[in-house]
Motif scaffolding. Structure first.
Motif, PDB file in Angstrom:
ATOM      1  N   ARG A   1       0.986  -1.108   0.195  1.00  0.00           N
ATOM      2  CA  ARG A   1       0.100   0.055  -0.004  1.00  0.00           C
ATOM      3  C   ARG A   1       1.065   1.109  -0.033  1.00  0.00           C
ATOM      4  O   ARG A   1       0.609   2.235  -0.461  1.00  0.00           O
ATOM      5  N   ASN A   2       2.070   1.110   0.772  1.00  0.00           N
ATOM      6  CA  ASN A   2       2.879   2.336   0.669  1.00  0.00           C
ATOM      7  C   ASN A   2       3.888   2.506  -0.407  1.00  0.00           C
ATOM      8  O   ASN A   2       4.219   3.489  -0.753  1.00  0.00           O
ATOM      9  N   LYS A   3       4.059   1.444  -1.031  1.00  0.00           N
ATOM     10  CA  LYS A   3       5.254   1.622  -2.277  1.00  0.00           C
ATOM     11  C   LYS A   3       4.402   1.692  -3.532  1.00  0.00           C
ATOM     12  O   LYS A   3       5.123   2.136  -4.470  1.00  0.00           O
ATOM     13  N   ARG A   4       3.084   1.223  -3.827  1.00  0.00           N
ATOM     14  CA  ARG A   4       2.814   1.247  -4.855  1.00  0.00           C
ATOM     15  C   ARG A   4       2.200   2.644  -5.426  1.00  0.00           C
ATOM     16  O   ARG A   4       2.081   3.722  -4.596  1.00  0.00           O
TER      17      ARG A   4
END
Lengths: 219, 338
Positions: free
Chosen positions: B306-309
């Motif tokens: 969720r944080n990297k996408r």
């Protein structure tokens, strides 16, 4: 509701030319500061706060960070402001006179850097002040209240860390807030004035006509 | 073979003594009848060892009868005087009761209901069972329809003769009356078979022995069936006799009498239940570890994704104001150092 950079009054969206309260407009500022262009790179340091290596490192960090939220362009601006009381209107004037140096943002020669997608963190080392400014395209995605609160919480970082580390920390938090707001906005884009079929250089559907702004419809 | 000879011998001697002048009961010496006397009688040397019992020097030893301890029934017509022990089958005379409880050979037949040949056969089979199966098989013999006093019933006999540290079986056999047959198992076997198993075992033995009519065949078949089916039911190794069954508990044999025992409910305390759960969980350590890892990894992976996408922002309608072409929005200015 838009806020005037000078008088900090909220005004209605239809005030295209001047603030209804103080009469601030870009034309009046052009008469004051001149109608000249300001060269603007990703890290623009007019005061010489950062060394070259720090600038490069900060540039690489911002380039990596902005990949999470395309097509936003992240930038840092260290202006040389002589009169701190006029900082807000001066930055408003400067933002609209930026001439973006593309190589500092991307190596792609075909890429177009649009000022509407700029998200700039300003830091005035003379008066020890920080702020954010952004283009029209980011208006739905920036929660002004959250940004101000985040800046207030970053006071300690700004006081104790050096400029580079402070900028890195604040920009990371700012991007996190941006992503949170982006998720909310994209869940219900119509509510936030996001038109999925607007023809822009970032959309491929060129057959659809852009929606007219509500201000024009009302006028 | 011995019993008819003994009967004819005793009858002949009694008739001869009656024809002569028999001594009164008060004149006869007190006899102490023992196994030694019985053995001497079987060998035909008892009369020679007891010359004082002879009333007359001319009379032959075969005409004399030791009548002191043998109950005699005298009919009114004086036709026959028969020792009651071999013929009387309605009850077991108390004379034989101690011998039912003192046995070391395996065959318990103090009434001499089996002939010598039958005795030898039974004893050989008992020895063979002891050799091959390691089982002490005892066979108590009673007459058909004979009433057995409680002193020498099956559990009483077993209680006296069973060895504590060995595997024991007792076959309670009534000659000519297969339905009265009983079996007694040692406590170890009885606990493993239970009441139902013991009754089923007795039923199978009776079914197998009922194929024969000759009492000797019935007895031998019952003995063999008892041992074989016990071995089959318990699946005990054949060549290794069980040496220790219950070393500390007293030997209390049981018969095929249905005894209602209330099954006590197993009460587990919390600690026992907890230990049981831990024991069960310890058998599935790999599975539990996998589940825990999955529970931890899945949220972490989701948060990482969720944080990297990448979140691609959509363009909006520009709200141009104050004559600015690119943007006119600013946050509050924060002064961080005074």
């Amino acid at each position: 509701m838009p806020i005037c950079p000078k008088c900090l009054h909220e005004f209605h969206p239809g005030a295209e030319l001047a603030c209804p309260h103080c009469g601030l407009s870009l034309q009046t500022l052009d008469k004051k500061y001149g109608n000249k262009n300001i060269p603007f790179s990703r890290v623009t340091d007019e005061t010489g706060v950062l060394r070259l290596r720090e600038q490069e490192k900060l540039n690489a960090f911002l380039a990596k960070l902005e990949r999470k939220i395309p097509p936003v362009r992240l930038a840092v601006y260290f202006p040389d402001i002589q009169v701190p009381q006029q900082r807000a209107e001066q930055m408003f004037w400067a933002f609209n006179h930026f001439v973006i140096e593309r190589p500092s943002f991307t190596k792609d020669k075909q890429a177009i850097i649009e000022p509407e997608w700029l998200f700039v963190f300003g830091l005035d080392v003379r008066s020890d002040a920080v702020w954010f400014m952004w283009g029209y395209a980011l208006d739905p995605y920036v929660n002004l209240h959250d940004m101000n609160r985040m800046l207030n919480k970053s006071l300690l970082t700004l006081r104790e860390a050096d400029a580079q580390q402070a900028v890195i920390g604040i920009m990371r938090k700012a991007v996190r807030l941006l992503r949170q707001q982006v998720r909310l906005v994209l869940k219900n884009p119509d509510k936030h004035g996001i038109d999925m079929v607007i023809t822009t250089p970032h959309t491929e559907n060129k057959n659809v006509m852009p929606r007219q702004p509500e201000t024009e419809a009302e006028s | 073979m011995i019993r008819p000879l003994l009967i004819s011998l005793l009858c002949g001697s009694l008739s001869a003594a009656e024809s002569q002048q028999a001594p009164s009961h008060a004149e006869l010496p007190m006899l102490q009848w023992s196994k030694k006397d019985q053995k001497a009688l079987m060998n035909g040397t008892w009369w020679d060892k007891s010359p004082s019992l002879l009333p007359e020097p001319e009379t032959t030893p075969s005409e004399q009868v030791p009548v002191e301890h043998l109950p005699i029934i005298v009919n009114d017509d004086d036709a026959a005087v028969v020792p009651s022990v071999p013929e009387e089958t309605s009850y077991v005379h108390e004379y034989f009761l101690p011998d039912y409880l003192r046995n070391v050979r395996g065959l318990i037949d103090p009434q001499r209901l089996l002939s010598e040949t039958e005795t030898n056969d039974v004893q050989e089979l008992i020895n063979a069972i002891k050799t091959h199966y390691g089982i002490n098989l005892y066979v108590s013999i009673f007459a058909g329809g004979q009433r057995v006093p409680p002193m020498v019933n099956a559990p009483a006999i077993a209680r006296q003769i069973f060895n504590a540290n060995e595997r024991n079986l007792l076959l309670h056999f009534h000659v000519g009356d297969l339905s009265a047959m009983q079996i007694v198992l040692d406590p170890g076997l009885d606990a493993r078979l239970g009441n139902n198993g013991r009754r089923d075992l007795l039923y199978q033995i009776k079914q197998e022995a009922a194929r024969f009519d000759n009492p000797q065949d019935v007895l031998l078949t019952a003995m063999a069936a008892l041992v074989q089916r016990t071995q089959a039911d318990l699946n005990v190794p054949v060549t290794q006799p069980i040496t220790v069954l219950q070393s500390s508990a007293p030997v209390v044999p049981e018969v095929d009498i249905e005894i209602e025992q209330e099954e006590a409910e197993e009460k587990h305390s919390f600690s026992q239940t907890l230990k049981m759960w831990i024991g069960q969980l310890s058998q599935h350590v790999v599975m539990i570890t996998g589940v825990v890892i999955a529970i931890v990894i899945l949220p972490v992976s989701y948060m990482f994704y969720r944080n990297k996408r990448t979140l691609r922002l959509l363009p909006s309608v520009p709200d141009k104001r104050l004559g600015a072409p690119h943007g006119a929005a600013q946050s509050a200015t924060i002064i961080y150092r005074k």
